[in-house]
Design a protein around this motif. Structure first.
Motif, mmCIF file in Angstrom:
data_model
loop_
_atom_site.group_PDB
_atom_site.id
_atom_site.type_symbol
_atom_site.label_atom_id
_atom_site.label_comp_id
_atom_site.label_asym_id
_atom_site.label_seq_id
_atom_site.Cartn_x
_atom_site.Cartn_y
_atom_site.Cartn_z
ATOM 1 N N GLY A 256 0.832 -1.197 0.000
ATOM 2 C CA GLY A 256 0.000 0.000 0.000
ATOM 3 C C GLY A 256 0.865 1.244 0.000
ATOM 4 O O GLY A 256 2.078 1.176 0.188
ATOM 5 N N THR A 257 0.229 2.405 -0.202
ATOM 6 C CA THR A 257 0.905 3.689 -0.276
ATOM 7 C C THR A 257 0.493 4.561 0.892
ATOM 8 O O THR A 257 -0.703 4.699 1.189
ATOM 9 C CB THR A 257 0.560 4.404 -1.595
ATOM 10 O OG1 THR A 257 0.915 3.562 -2.693
ATOM 11 C CG2 THR A 257 1.298 5.737 -1.706
ATOM 12 N N ARG A 258 1.490 5.157 1.548
ATOM 13 C CA ARG A 258 1.211 6.061 2.682
ATOM 14 C C ARG A 258 0.505 7.298 2.164
ATOM 15 O O ARG A 258 0.971 7.981 1.256
ATOM 16 C CB ARG A 258 2.525 6.437 3.364
ATOM 17 C CG ARG A 258 2.357 7.356 4.572
ATOM 18 C CD ARG A 258 1.797 6.593 5.752
ATOM 19 N NE ARG A 258 1.894 7.362 6.977
ATOM 20 C CZ ARG A 258 0.905 8.134 7.453
ATOM 21 N NH1 ARG A 258 -0.221 8.253 6.789
ATOM 22 N NH2 ARG A 258 1.071 8.776 8.586
ATOM 23 N N ALA A 259 -0.664 7.582 2.734
ATOM 24 C CA ALA A 259 -1.462 8.712 2.297
ATOM 25 C C ALA A 259 -0.788 10.026 2.677
ATOM 26 O O ALA A 259 0.079 10.084 3.547
ATOM 27 C CB ALA A 259 -2.859 8.631 2.909
ATOM 28 N N GLY A 260 -1.207 11.090 2.010
ATOM 29 C CA GLY A 260 -0.754 12.426 2.375
ATOM 30 C C GLY A 260 0.283 13.021 1.467
ATOM 31 O O GLY A 260 0.809 14.103 1.738
#
Length: 261
Positions: A256-260
């Motif tokens: 997954g990809t870290r949001a923000g």
């Protein structure tokens, strides 16, 4: 033993502490060679994310220096197998964290033998309380971790804390096959053949691991099915969460990809 190493942490240290000298070879034999294949599939999701320019460089122990190409945190690093594989892909810097000192000592020997001491650093620590500041790493991996922590959701939040926005996290875990053939076959292997093979090839310590793994994996997914884990990643702040079940259901890779960003 420090007070923070209690519950699942203490158990993991006791379980894996006697294993490091033959851990990597026996892990491959007892998984029919699939452990390395699963690791490679996990690393495939990480290296492109770590290969781009970072805000600044870091040294192998997590400190900062100028001119780096990105740094990856490898949690539950053990004997540094994943850390070395990450570094070998494109020369990214890697920091490995594990709570079992015996495993890390073997990891230090492997890193030194490979001549990668300037690019791969290993430190003792807990996934639930990482010794790094916020948004410090460009990518993150963890392997066989969430079955050994008290609170998987809180642990995922802590992993997210040290990963920069836009960074990729990927993980590897055992899984439980289903179906009329592979489900019973997996049960028989993990309950019968795995303990016997561990005893034959590795002695009493590996017999103990063999007896533990099957029931522990089954119990983990009864409490935390994949659907729960995907939601837990999302709750911790990850987007585009993906899963890949491998080897007829024996392994699970997530990313997954870290949001923000």
């Amino acid at each position: 033993m420090p007070a923070e190493f209690a519950g699942p942490n203490r158990f993991a240290r006791d379980l894996f502490g006697p294993l490091p000298t033959r851990y990597d070879r026996l892990a491959e034999i007892l998984s029919f060679g699939q452990n390395g294949r699963w690791r490679s599939a996990m690393v495939d999701h990480i290296v492109p994310a770590a290969d781009g320019p970072a805000a600044d460089g870091r040294t192998a122990d997590g400190g900062r220096e100028r001119g780096g190409d990105g740094v990856v945190l490898d949690v539950a690093s053990g004997t540094a197998g994943v850390a070395l594989q990450l570094e070998a892909r494109r020369g990214v810097r890697v920091v490995g964290v594990d709570l079992t000192e015996e495993m890390l000592r073997q990891g230090h020997r492997r890193v030194a033998a490979a001549g990668r001491g300037q690019r791969v650093g290993l430190v003792t620590g807990r996934a639930e309380q990482l010794p790094f500041p916020d948004a410090h790493f460009d990518a993150l991996t963890f392997t066989y971790l969430l079955r050994y922590v008290q609170d998987p959701q809180a642990t995922l939040a802590e992993l997210a804390r040290v990963l920069r926005p836009g960074g990729t996290m990927a993980s590897l875990e055992f899984y439980v096959p289903d179906g009329a053939v592979w489900g019973p076959a997996w049960w028989a292997y993990t309950r019968l053949l795995l303990p016997a093979g561990g005893l034959l090839l590795g002695g009493r310590e590996w017999y103990r691991v063999g007896r533990f793994l099957g029931p522990n994996i089954s119990a983990h997914y009864r409490r935390y099915p994949v659907s729960w884990t995907v939601q837990a990643w999302q709750k911790a702040g990850f987007t585009d969460v993906g899963t890949r079940i491998m080897s007829l259901g024996g392994g699970l890779v997530m990313w997954g990809t870290r949001a923000g960003a």
